[in-house]
Design an enzyme around this catalytic site. Structure first.
Site, short mmCIF file in Angstrom:
data_model
loop_
_atom_site.label_atom_id
_atom_site.label_comp_id
_atom_site.label_asym_id
_atom_site.label_seq_id
_atom_site.Cartn_x
_atom_site.Cartn_y
_atom_site.Cartn_z
N GLU A 48 37.63 30.22 44.42
CA GLU A 48 38.01 30.94 43.41
C GLU A 48 39.12 30.25 42.67
OE1 GLU A 48 39.86 34.12 45.32
OE2 GLU A 48 38.87 34.86 46.95
N ASP A 59 49.20 40.46 41.32
CA ASP A 59 49.86 39.49 41.66
C ASP A 59 50.94 39.27 42.19
OD1 ASP A 59 47.16 37.64 40.81
OD2 ASP A 59 48.07 37.31 38.65
#
Lengths: 260, 401
Positions: A48, A59
């Site tokens: 990824e 995040d």
């Protein structure tokens, strides 16, 4: 190339797939290419490539700091595509994980085509759901790109079905109610979610958020088709100029997905 | 009432704007909030309780003031909707009281919020204290240092203020951190959103709690002048005070709606926050709207002398009103806003928030071409919090200077 090839290979080996994440441009554009290639060499089945974005919602602190560094160094969307091309050239299916706005900004059709041209497998879109992804779905379907959407422990049965029906490649199960970042326990919410998801689809189901070592990977591999690792790679790479630590971590995780 | 033409579809889209661009992990929480809010709106008891709180605690309806001396200077009749006289000194109390009351109704005991300069944090802490809710406020560490007075206010009100040390340590990092908290605590925690932006249902939900501004102003203007205003004007950052005012007049096609955006140093300098005027369509913080962004879709840093307007996005209903031409959005520079602040102080004895001074400045710009007309301006907040900025900007504070 769809991630399905990697899942077929892992299934033939009787094991789960190992999916590794790093942001493009961290620690530099070239450095991220070398790191991801090292991860493939040491046992990652799928990569990824994170597209650094200014306003991440999901995040955790580790990845956010790496992403900020990539942005401060001027990493562009064109750099991300260059990283995809270099990593996909190894033969490992390569997805882009991105916040939605950069895709819309370039243009959904244009982004999809650029991804095809770079040899990318598709997109992971953590901050949108299929409800808002009509145009992306059409663009991806026209090009056989993977569409990886996320399911969560809080997903209702109806939403879970909607999400897996819209997915291609695999379904990403977020194992904890929280954001990315290595954690101590991973399975309490993950196993029931994977079970629910697998009951709704034939697609492979990957588990992400919180996995940092081979033992945890083995635990997840016991019930999921893919083990997804991000923050642990980022943290290792922060102090790892020669990539030995990164390779060692990958090897540990790769043993883990083999049930070691 | 707002007509169907301006209302969102059932998934929160205002034309091509709005919607819900959020992680799946938060969808259940947003759906729960949407359902609870819809039920509350349909419940006369909730409406009555909200009205009672607004009246007895916040001090609504705020008065509509006929600013005669300012009008004489401006060249048109200017009416000021005095939201600055509400408890805590701004329209924001309406929104947080509504959301906090809804939180209690949902059986949750804790609220969280993000804040930039601290105004929404103070408002949230106020509502939490009033309703007996636990309150955690996320604030960038840089902002906690710049706004120590507001940190102290929140703490005095019983809130926990968490300094956010990640990223740029400012508002966007505080939003990030608050969402992290929410995603992990959503079973007992409500997120008090500070403006009429973000993912569905927040734009519509916030509008439902602040639309009293416009509904009151419309009635008051009819009582005072016998007719509707020619113009209704407000400042626009995220856009909650403006959408609250506009809501009262959307169906009055003859009432022109003006939103004044923070022009900073001037839009030509690039240092501004005029999102609609100078931004492009994108997705930010959960909705499709106008966004200040670079060619890769990265959010650009915004600039305004007014912290409350210093935001690179805008509520999606404003984006829709702009695109359809129902409302007009123009930038007002820092200098124009500060001049209007001073003029209003000297002519009327009212010191406005610098945010609200943008609306006054915009009205002053329109007035010369509109002699004999009535311009209704939302004075969304008072200027006490801005005295430090005014002191520096005007070189005040030396009595013998």
């Amino acid at each position: 190339m769809s991630v399905s090839t990697a899942f077929e290979k892992a299934r033939a080996d009787g094991r789960a797939a190992l999916v590794g994440y790093l942001p493009a441009g961290f620690p530099s554009v070239e450095g991220s290419i070398e790191a991801m290639r090292a991860m493939v060499d040491a046992g990652c089945d799928i990569i990824e490539v994170g597209l650094p974005y200014s306003d991440p919602v999901m995040d955790g602190p580790t990845i956010q700091a790496a992403v900020q560094q990539a942005l401060d160094q001027g990493t562009r969307v064109s750099d991300v595509l260059r990283v995809v091309e270099a990593v996909a050239a190894t033969g490992a299916p390569t997805l882009v994980m991105t916040a939605w706005n950069p895709v819309e900004r370039l243009g959904i059709e244009r982004f999809a085509q650029a991804l095809v041209d770079a040899g990318g497998a598709g997109l992971i879109t953590p901050d949108i759901t299929p409800d808002e992804a009509g145009e992306w779905t059409a663009a991806a379907d026209a090009r056989d790109l993977d569409k990886v959407f996320l399911v969560a422990p809080s997903s209702t049965p109806e939403r879970l079905q909607l999400t897996v029906d819209a997915s291609r490649g695999f379904v990403y199960a977020t194992a904890v109610m929280g954001v990315t970042g290595a954690r101590e326990t991973t399975s309490e919410l993950a196993a029931p979610l994977v079970e629910r998801t697998k009951a709704a689809t034939d697609l492979p189901v990957g588990v992400g958020l919180g996995i940092s070592n081979g033992a945890q990977a083995a635990e997840i591999a016991g019930f999921a088709d893919a083990v997804i690792v991000g923050s642990a790679f980022v943290r290792t790479l922060q102090h790892d100029a020669d990539l030995r630590g990164l390779s060692a971590l990958t090897a540990d995780l790769a043993e883990g997905v083999r049930g070691a | 009432m707002t007509t169907a033409a301006w209302a969102p579809d059932e998934t929160g889209h205002f034309g091509r704007f709005g919607g819900r661009f959020m992680p799946e992990a938060l969808v259940a929480a947003l759906d729960e909030l949407d359902t609870a809010w819809q039920k509350a709106l349909a419940d006369p008891a909730f409406g009555a309780e909200f009205e009672r709180m607004l009246r007895d605690y916040a001090g609504t309806p705020s008065m509509l003031y006929d600013a005669e001396r300012l009008s004489a200077r401006a060249g048109a009749r200017i009416l000021l909707k005095r939201e600055d006289l509400l408890h805590t000194g701004a329209h924001k109390i309406r929104n947080v009281l509504g959301q906090a009351l809804l939180t209690k109704r949902m059986g949750k005991q804790r609220v969280i919020a993000e804040t930039g300069a601290g105004q929404h944090g103070v408002a949230s802490a106020t509502a939490a204290a009033y309703l007996g809710l636990d309150c955690t406020i996320y604030m960038g560490e840089v902002d906690t240092e710049r706004q120590a007075l507001n940190v102290a206010r929140m703490q005095l009100l019983g809130a926990e203020v968490v300094p956010v040390r990640s990223g740029s340590r400012t508002l966007k990092d505080a939003i990030n951190e608050a969402l992290r908290d929410w995603v992990a605590t959503v079973d007992h925690t409500a997120y008090l959103f500070g403006t009429a932006a973000g993912p569905h249902p927040f734009p519509s939900l916030v509008l439902s709690f602040v639309r009293g501004i416009g509904d009151e102003a419309r009635r008051q203007c009819l009582e005072l002048t016998g007719s509707l205003p020619n113009v209704a004007a407000a400042c626009v950052g995220g856009g909650s005070n403006a959408i609250g005012l506009f809501a009262g007049f959307l169906d009055d096609a003859d009432v022109e709606l003006y939103g004044f955006e923070p022009g900073g140093d001037g839009v030509e300098t690039g240092r501004h926050a005029a999102t609609i005027h100078n931004g492009d369509i994108g997705v930010l913080h959960g909705a499709r709207t106008y966004v200040l962004q670079d060619e890769d879709g990265q959010t650009l840093e915004s600039h305004s002398i007014s912290a409350g307007l210093d935001y690179p996005g805008v509520g999606p209903q404003h984006a829709r009103l702009a695109e359809t031409g129902r409302a007009t959005y123009e930038p007002v520079t820092d200098a124009e806003a500060m001049a209007a602040m001073r003029l209003l102080a000297e002519t009327e004895g009212i010191i406005p928030a610098i945010e609200s001074a943008h609306a006054v400045a915009g009205a002053l710009r329109l007035a010369p071409q509109r002699q004999g007309q009535t311009l209704l301006v939302n004075l969304s907040g008072r200027g006490d919090k801005d005295m430090g900025t005014a002191l520096t900007y005007f070189g005040l504070g030396q009595a013998d200077a």
